[in-house]
Design an enzyme around this catalytic site. Structure first.
Site, PDB file in Angstrom:
ATOM      1  N   CYS A 258       0.825  -1.208   0.000  1.00 52.24           N
ATOM      2  CA  CYS A 258       0.000   0.000   0.000  1.00 52.24           C
ATOM      3  C   CYS A 258       0.866   1.269   0.000  1.00 52.24           C
ATOM      4  O   CYS A 258       1.479   1.592  -0.994  1.00 52.24           O
ATOM      5  CB  CYS A 258      -0.984  -0.030   1.160  1.00 52.24           C
ATOM      6  SG  CYS A 258      -2.420   1.037   0.902  1.00 52.24           S
ATOM      7  N   HIS A 344      -3.950  -5.203   0.039  1.00 51.79           N
ATOM      8  CA  HIS A 344      -3.592  -5.765   1.346  1.00 51.79           C
ATOM      9  C   HIS A 344      -3.702  -7.288   1.355  1.00 51.79           C
ATOM     10  O   HIS A 344      -4.767  -7.838   1.651  1.00 51.79           O
ATOM     11  CB  HIS A 344      -4.489  -5.179   2.429  1.00 51.79           C
ATOM     12  CG  HIS A 344      -4.177  -3.755   2.752  1.00 51.79           C
ATOM     13  ND1 HIS A 344      -3.316  -3.390   3.767  1.00 51.79           N
ATOM     14  CD2 HIS A 344      -4.585  -2.609   2.173  1.00 51.79           C
ATOM     15  CE1 HIS A 344      -3.216  -2.078   3.812  1.00 51.79           C
ATOM     16  NE2 HIS A 344      -3.987  -1.574   2.854  1.00 51.79           N
ATOM     17  N   GLU A 346      -2.619  -9.274   3.525  1.00 54.18           N
ATOM     18  CA  GLU A 346      -2.777  -9.787   4.885  1.00 54.18           C
ATOM     19  C   GLU A 346      -4.225  -9.768   5.359  1.00 54.18           C
ATOM     20  O   GLU A 346      -4.577 -10.417   6.343  1.00 54.18           O
ATOM     21  CB  GLU A 346      -1.924  -8.963   5.862  1.00 54.18           C
ATOM     22  CG  GLU A 346      -2.542  -7.656   6.342  1.00 54.18           C
ATOM     23  CD  GLU A 346      -2.615  -6.581   5.284  1.00 54.18           C
ATOM     24  OE1 GLU A 346      -3.375  -5.620   5.461  1.00 54.18           O
ATOM     25  OE2 GLU A 346      -1.906  -6.700   4.266  1.00 54.18           O
TER      26      GLU A 346
END
Length: 373
Positions: A258, A344, A346
């Site tokens: 990001c 993202h 994760e």
């Protein structure tokens, strides 16, 4: 017992447009920030505590917010980071067994002002057409001119450095000292789940403040470097950009997510720009140009890197593109073990399509370690 707010509130946009609603919990309040929207059907607690959302008024497009309460383990930082919440229907009651408190109690504990009963479909449609802009939410509905005056003094997100507001003040460690690999992470707004993903793959992580120098990180003897997500405009982060250049020059693996993706681009001479309304949600389609596969991803960003400059850069290759607007969603360096993505991996809000990126990072670390043995 069911409860419904009665205190009037409003959403006042920078261009003078007004949407009316009710204050959650009948509390008086006023909050300023950049208004933006997230299309996720779940994950509101993670959104509210994500450092990347610092300074923003969050509009949730899901019609019901709060129905599954909150859980203290489902946070991405040590506190709420959004400036305020705007929603349609606020659920004061919750039904999930794993929840430890209601969303109202969670907001009260974090002193966050929220407005419900807003026509969020109309508000989101307006933002999509007119772009993200500063706004104020308030119960002071009879003093609109004063709110306009105060709102005019709020700085634009463009050119705003916010990482210093959310980064750690001093280095700290995550994972076990006997882990296989040491990763130095530059915290410009890092999420807890990123650290979990690094640790569970065998990393001992030292997290450094946003303005840490490369020499400080290098002296720890890291095997690789990670540059985190975070809020605000990437271009004012001159210390992070300088550190990223040195990370790249070190020859060790570097991974950015990001805002970290944007910092790596800036370190390669690729500029960034503020998007019309950004990408925020858990269902954004990405095309992996290397594998040819599509990925459903979680995203939260209001800035992007320049595609034309990226394509013209001989040291950088575009690896991922956003299928909705063709913006650059991932890059890698041609002759370095350096890569980054705009989304993202994760988060994994359902699909785990992008989880492989952490494995890819560790494969680079293992290969580099094998070469130095």
């Amino acid at each position: 017992m069911k409860y419904r707010s009665k205190r009037k509130a409003l959403v006042l946009l920078a261009d003078g447009t007004i949407f009316y609603g009710k204050a959650v919990g009948d509390k008086e309040g006023t909050a300023f920030g950049e208004v933006c929207f997230n299309t996720g059907m779940t994950g509101y607690q993670e959104i509210f505590t994500d450092p990347s959302y610092f300074g923003q008024l969050m509009v949730t497009t899901n019609a019901h917010i709060g129905n599954y309460g909150t859980n203290e383990e489902e946070v991405e930082s040590d506190s709420v980071k959004i400036s305020g919440l705007i929603c349609r229907n606020f659920s004061y009651e919750y039904s999930r067994e794993l929840a430890d408190k209601s969303l109202q109690q969670f907001l009260d504990d974090n002193q966050l002002f929220a407005v419900s009963d807003v026509d969020t479909r109309a508000l989101v449609s307006y933002i999509r057409d007119n772009g993200a802009m500063n706004a104020v939410i308030s119960t002071d509905v009879n003093n609109i001119e004063d709110l306009k005056r105060r709102l005019a003094e709020v700085p634009s997100m463009e050119g705003l450095e916010l990482s210093s507001k959310v980064s750690t003040k001093k280095p700290y460690f995550v994972g076990g000292e006997t882990s296989n690999f040491k990763i130095a992470a530059l915290d410009i707004g890092i999420k807890k789940n990123i650290l979990r993903n690094l640790v569970k793959r065998g990393a001992y992580v030292k997290v450094f403040p946003y303005n840490a120098t490369f020499d400080e990180m290098e002296s720890w003897g890291a095997d690789a470097y990670f540059i985190s997500n975070g809020p605000g405009d990437p271009e004012p982060l001159v210390d992070a950009i300088k550190a990223a250049k040195s990370m790249i020059a070190s020859g060790k693996p570097v991974f950015g997510i990001c805002l970290g993706h944007q910092i790596i681009a800036l370190a390669n001479g690729i500029s960034t720009y503020k998007m019309h309304n950004g990408h925020r949600g858990i269902n954004h389609p990405i095309l992996n140009l290397i594998s040819g596969k599509g990925e459903i991803t979680s995203q939260n960003h209001g800035f992007a890197i320049n595609r034309e400059e990226t394509e013209a850069n001989k040291n950088v290759e575009i690896t991922h593109v956003h299928l909705n607007d063709k913006t650059v969603a991932g890059i890698r360096m041609i002759d370095k073990d350096v890569f980054s993505v705009q989304y993202h991996p994760e988060a994994s809000p359902g699909p785990h399509d992008a989880d492989y990126l952490f494995d890819q990072f560790f494969d680079l670390i293992k290969n580099k370690s094998a070469q130095t043995v």
